[in-house]
Scaffold this motif. Structure first.
Motif, PDB file in Angstrom:
ATOM      1  N   PRO A 153       0.934  -1.213   0.000  1.00  0.00           N
ATOM      2  CA  PRO A 153       0.043   0.076   0.045  1.00  0.00           C
ATOM      3  C   PRO A 153       0.874   1.253   0.208  1.00  0.00           C
ATOM      4  O   PRO A 153       0.654   2.289  -0.921  1.00  0.00           O
ATOM      5  CB  PRO A 153      -0.898  -0.124   1.267  1.00  0.00           C
ATOM      6  N   THR A 154       1.953   1.381   0.769  1.00  0.00           N
ATOM      7  CA  THR A 154       2.696   2.539   1.016  1.00  0.00           C
ATOM      8  C   THR A 154       3.708   2.746  -0.442  1.00  0.00           C
ATOM      9  O   THR A 154       3.511   4.026  -0.976  1.00  0.00           O
ATOM     10  CB  THR A 154       3.473   2.719   2.064  1.00  0.00           C
ATOM     11  N   SER A 201      -9.135   0.391  -6.749  1.00  0.00           N
ATOM     12  CA  SER A 201      -8.192   0.655  -5.877  1.00  0.00           C
ATOM     13  C   SER A 201      -7.516   1.846  -6.225  1.00  0.00           C
ATOM     14  O   SER A 201      -6.972   2.765  -5.412  1.00  0.00           O
ATOM     15  CB  SER A 201      -6.987  -0.550  -6.017  1.00  0.00           C
ATOM     16  N   VAL A 202      -7.353   2.302  -7.599  1.00  0.00           N
ATOM     17  CA  VAL A 202      -6.682   3.857  -8.065  1.00  0.00           C
ATOM     18  C   VAL A 202      -7.560   4.705  -7.284  1.00  0.00           C
ATOM     19  O   VAL A 202      -6.966   5.593  -6.695  1.00  0.00           O
ATOM     20  CB  VAL A 202      -6.881   3.660  -9.254  1.00  0.00           C
ATOM     21  N   ARG A 228      -6.486   8.420  -0.505  1.00  0.00           N
ATOM     22  CA  ARG A 228      -5.411   8.531   0.506  1.00  0.00           C
ATOM     23  C   ARG A 228      -4.513   9.738   0.283  1.00  0.00           C
ATOM     24  O   ARG A 228      -3.957  10.435   1.063  1.00  0.00           O
ATOM     25  CB  ARG A 228      -4.699   7.262   0.515  1.00  0.00           C
ATOM     26  N   LEU A 229      -4.225   9.847  -1.090  1.00  0.00           N
ATOM     27  CA  LEU A 229      -3.147  11.244  -1.500  1.00  0.00           C
ATOM     28  C   LEU A 229      -3.834  12.445  -0.994  1.00  0.00           C
ATOM     29  O   LEU A 229      -3.253  13.376  -0.405  1.00  0.00           O
ATOM     30  CB  LEU A 229      -3.002  11.032  -2.927  1.00  0.00           C
ATOM     31  N   ARG A 285       2.727   1.757  -3.221  1.00  0.00           N
ATOM     32  CA  ARG A 285       1.722   1.975  -4.434  1.00  0.00           C
ATOM     33  C   ARG A 285       1.469   3.400  -4.207  1.00  0.00           C
ATOM     34  O   ARG A 285       1.460   4.012  -5.407  1.00  0.00           O
ATOM     35  CB  ARG A 285       0.622   1.079  -4.287  1.00  0.00           C
ATOM     36  N   ILE A 286       1.117   4.130  -3.023  1.00  0.00           N
ATOM     37  CA  ILE A 286       0.830   5.521  -3.092  1.00  0.00           C
ATOM     38  C   ILE A 286       2.054   6.271  -3.385  1.00  0.00           C
ATOM     39  O   ILE A 286       1.808   7.202  -4.111  1.00  0.00           O
ATOM     40  CB  ILE A 286       0.708   5.923  -1.430  1.00  0.00           C
ATOM     41  N   LEU A 289       2.008   5.892  -7.380  1.00  0.00           N
ATOM     42  CA  LEU A 289       0.870   6.602  -7.857  1.00  0.00           C
ATOM     43  C   LEU A 289       1.331   8.093  -7.900  1.00  0.00           C
ATOM     44  O   LEU A 289       1.032   9.052  -8.987  1.00  0.00           O
ATOM     45  CB  LEU A 289      -0.192   6.506  -7.085  1.00  0.00           C
ATOM     46  N   ARG A 332      -9.370   4.384  -4.632  1.00  0.00           N
ATOM     47  CA  ARG A 332      -9.169   4.567  -3.056  1.00  0.00           C
ATOM     48  C   ARG A 332      -7.662   5.149  -2.750  1.00  0.00           C
ATOM     49  O   ARG A 332      -7.625   5.985  -1.774  1.00  0.00           O
ATOM     50  CB  ARG A 332      -9.247   3.143  -2.514  1.00  0.00           C
ATOM     51  N   ASP A 333      -6.478   5.073  -3.490  1.00  0.00           N
ATOM     52  CA  ASP A 333      -5.427   5.444  -3.472  1.00  0.00           C
ATOM     53  C   ASP A 333      -5.298   6.862  -3.727  1.00  0.00           C
ATOM     54  O   ASP A 333      -4.454   7.739  -2.972  1.00  0.00           O
ATOM     55  CB  ASP A 333      -4.121   4.731  -4.261  1.00  0.00           C
ATOM     56  N   LEU A 350      -0.052   0.368 -12.082  1.00  0.00           N
ATOM     57  CA  LEU A 350       0.107  -0.046 -10.614  1.00  0.00           C
ATOM     58  C   LEU A 350      -0.292  -1.704 -10.430  1.00  0.00           C
ATOM     59  O   LEU A 350       0.223  -2.084  -9.235  1.00  0.00           O
ATOM     60  CB  LEU A 350      -0.576   0.868  -9.766  1.00  0.00           C
TER      61      LEU A 350
END
Length: 325
Positions: free
Chosen positions: A8-9, A40-41, A47-48, A11-12, A15, A43-44, A34
């Motif tokens: 997850p980290t 999932s994109v 997070r950004l 990938r963020i 991205l 969702r990421d 990714l």
């Protein structure tokens, strides 16, 4: 070829790197890069946004995800070349080549240098050593010295160094408190452990600065800017003059540099200037050149010098005018 599976980290961060590399990405393109689903994109991306990155999403033909301009500065993701470029520019700014950015550059450079890999730090050092700046006679300050002190201040760590004072060199052990820039000269306000008192040190006179990890508990300290201003404008001199000037404080400060003297308001239309000097005649000359009426409050000897100077100038002016007739 499928993209490698990322945590997850990671990938963020990947991205964010992709969004910085070009203006617009479709959700499908990001998902492929990714190795995840478009869900999932999304969702990421959320997070950004939570981290402060203003990621915009536009629908329809030609739409996609874009990294926009935000209201606050989020963490930056830099590649090797970008990190080296930023560090080099910060070193130049810390050296005074960018007016007003010296202190901020040192703070930022200390943060960046802490996480900069050794291979990139060596590149920065090589570029810095091969760069020549057209400066005046102001003494230069070693960038490594600045960084060592800045990190020690941040971590509350004692430092040791050799100090080349006018009265001779000495070894010092201090608790560093603040770096202060005045003009293009750097000073350190620190508590001197051997003298059990606060002292100021010019960075260009410091050598072999080391921090060995000895932590200290911060003690109550004086105002750094005011302490350094008084130390460099009064302490080294034989005489300290107090003069009342017929001008507002802000007007006097625009003419009198902080390294020359301290200025305090004396009502809305007057100011009190305190400045040190080793020769009363030169002090009288500089004070007399100020573009306002002045009143000498102290010392009395300065008044005597001014009276004698005024008499000589009056005689010189009378002789230049010639006999009346």
């Amino acid at each position: 070829m499928a993209a490698p599976t990322l945590g997850p980290t990671a990938r963020i961060l990947r991205l964010l790197d992709l969004l910085q590399s070009r203006p617009t990405w479709s959700g499908t393109e990001l998902a492929e890069r990714l190795g995840v689903t478009t869900r999932s994109v999304r969702r990421d991306v959320e997070r950004l946004r939570e981290l402060g990155y203003p990621v915009r999403a536009e629908h329809g033909a030609g739409g996609g995800y874009q990294l926009g301009t935000g209201r606050r500065l989020p963490p930056l993701l830099l590649d090797d070349d970008e990190a080296v470029a930023v560090a080099v520019c910060l070193r130049l700014a810390a050296g005074g080549t960018v007016v007003g950015l010296g202190e901020a550059a040192v703070r930022t450079l200390a943060k960046l240098d802490q996480v900069l890999p050794a291979r990139l730090r060596s590149q920065v050092e090589a570029i810095h050593r091969s760069t020549v700046t057209l400066d005046g006679p102001t003494p230069s300050v070693d960038g490594t010295t600045l960084l060592t002190i800045a990190r020690a201040i941040r971590g509350n760590e004692r430092i040791t160094f050799s100090y080349n004072a006018p009265r001779g060199p000495s070894e010092r052990r201090v608790e560093p408190y603040r770096l202060v820039a005045t003009g293009r000269r750097w000073y350190l306000l620190a508590f001197d452990l051997d003298r059990d008192d606060w002292r100021t040190f010019r960075l260009d006179r410091m050598e072999e600065v080391e921090s060995r990890g000895w932590r200290f508990r911060p003690r109550e300290a004086p105002d750094a800017a005011e302490y350094v201003r008084r130390a460099i404008s009064q302490a080294p001199y034989d005489h300290v003059a107090r003069v009342r000037i017929a001008a507002p404080k802000d007007a006097v400060e625009r003419v009198v540099p902080a390294s020359v003297g301290t200025v305090a308001a004396d009502g809305p239309r007057h100011a009190i200037l305190e400045a040190g000097g080793s020769d009363l005649r030169w002090m009288a000359l500089h004070l007399g050149a100020l573009p306002w009426d002045i009143e000498v409050l102290d010392p009395p000897e300065l008044l005597d010098v001014m009276r004698g100077m005024a008499a000589r100038l009056t005689r010189a002016a009378s002789a230049a005018a010639g006999p009346e007739g």
